[in-house]
Design an enzyme around this catalytic site. Sequence first.
Site, PDB file in Angstrom:
ATOM      1  N   PRO A  36       0.784  -1.219   0.000  1.00  0.00           N
ATOM      2  CA  PRO A  36       0.000   0.000   0.000  1.00  0.00           C
ATOM      3  C   PRO A  36       0.823   1.281   0.000  1.00  0.00           C
ATOM      4  CG  PRO A  36      -0.333  -1.316   2.002  1.00  0.00           C
ATOM      5  CD  PRO A  36       0.946  -1.706   1.381  1.00  0.00           C
ATOM      6  N   GLU A  37       0.761   1.962  -1.103  1.00  0.00           N
ATOM      7  CA  GLU A  37       1.242   3.334  -1.140  1.00  0.00           C
ATOM      8  C   GLU A  37      -0.026   4.161  -1.253  1.00  0.00           C
ATOM      9  OE1 GLU A  37       4.621   4.016  -3.734  1.00  0.00           O
ATOM     10  OE2 GLU A  37       5.112   1.893  -3.721  1.00  0.00           O
ATOM     11  N   LYS A  57      20.133  19.628   0.794  1.00  0.00           N
ATOM     12  CA  LYS A  57      20.072  18.188   1.033  1.00  0.00           C
ATOM     13  C   LYS A  57      21.051  17.425   0.153  1.00  0.00           C
ATOM     14  CE  LYS A  57      15.865  16.267   2.957  1.00  0.00           C
ATOM     15  NZ  LYS A  57      16.657  15.639   4.039  1.00  0.00           N
TER      16      LYS A  57
END
Length: 269
Positions: free
Chosen positions: A2-3, A150
């Site tokens: 499940p995404e 990042k």
Amino acid sequence: MPELPEVETTRRGIAPRLEQQIIKRIDVRQSRLRWPIPDEVQGCVGEKLGHISRRGKYLILPFSSGSLLWHLGMSGHMRTLQNAPAPGKHDHVDLVFESGTLLRYTDPRRFGALLFAREPLEHPLLASLGPEPLSDAFNDDYLKTRFNGKKQSVKQAIMDSHIVPGVGNIYASESLFRSRIHPATAAGKLSRQRLERLVMAIKDTLTDAIAAGGTSLRDFAQADGKPGYFKQALRVYGRAGEACPICSRAIKQKTLGQRASYYCGHCQR
DNA sequence: ATCGGGACCTGCTTGC
DNA sequence: TGCAAGCAGGTCCCGA
């Protein structure tokens, strides 16, 4: 399994069968999920279920005294049943409604979670999530801010629910392929133009997958038991060695952050 | 602050 | 054929 698209598919499948119904009983056969299921969940018994919503990969089932927060983890899925057969080994929870309808939660790996919160959106697990990827708040300005400086790979960054909730390992690879960005690129190095492309690719990938009823892998089924149809639409995920749908060169596989990543070394830079 | 890795589980596939 | 290793859709939390 499940995404976000699978969770949304589940929500759409169960909502019309359960909303406005009064809960009669909650049968917890295995309370040891990711966290123990709190006794508080029993407080919903006798109450009417309101509109089921979703935040990231969490389902929110609201009752007058508070909400059930449900995460399907890696292998969880739900089905609604009328005449329920005896529960199987991994059928951990049943919500039994007065009409006789039953919501059955199955989760072999038990990485899922069932929690209770008076104010669901204020629960720490939901409050710390990034903006919904299909909302206007998820845009290139937002990613620019969050990716600033990042060094982590963009693949890992978009799989971080505190940045983009709902994108898991399958749709991360698919979205990067669509945006033609190499998964190992440092998130902070992406140009404005590439961030715009990434945002659109994530939105389109998720939208298409929802429209197809989610990806059908192994044991995933929609709430009515029918399989999702997005799997055949996956362009790179699980296709190492196969031909890139754009340039026909072999799709590569590489591990990033302990997760398999699939990409085309020619089309994605 | 950011990161990498370990942890939590079971089941299926792969390779010897 | 049998068994062990490796891998799977997630993500929190810890220590560096």
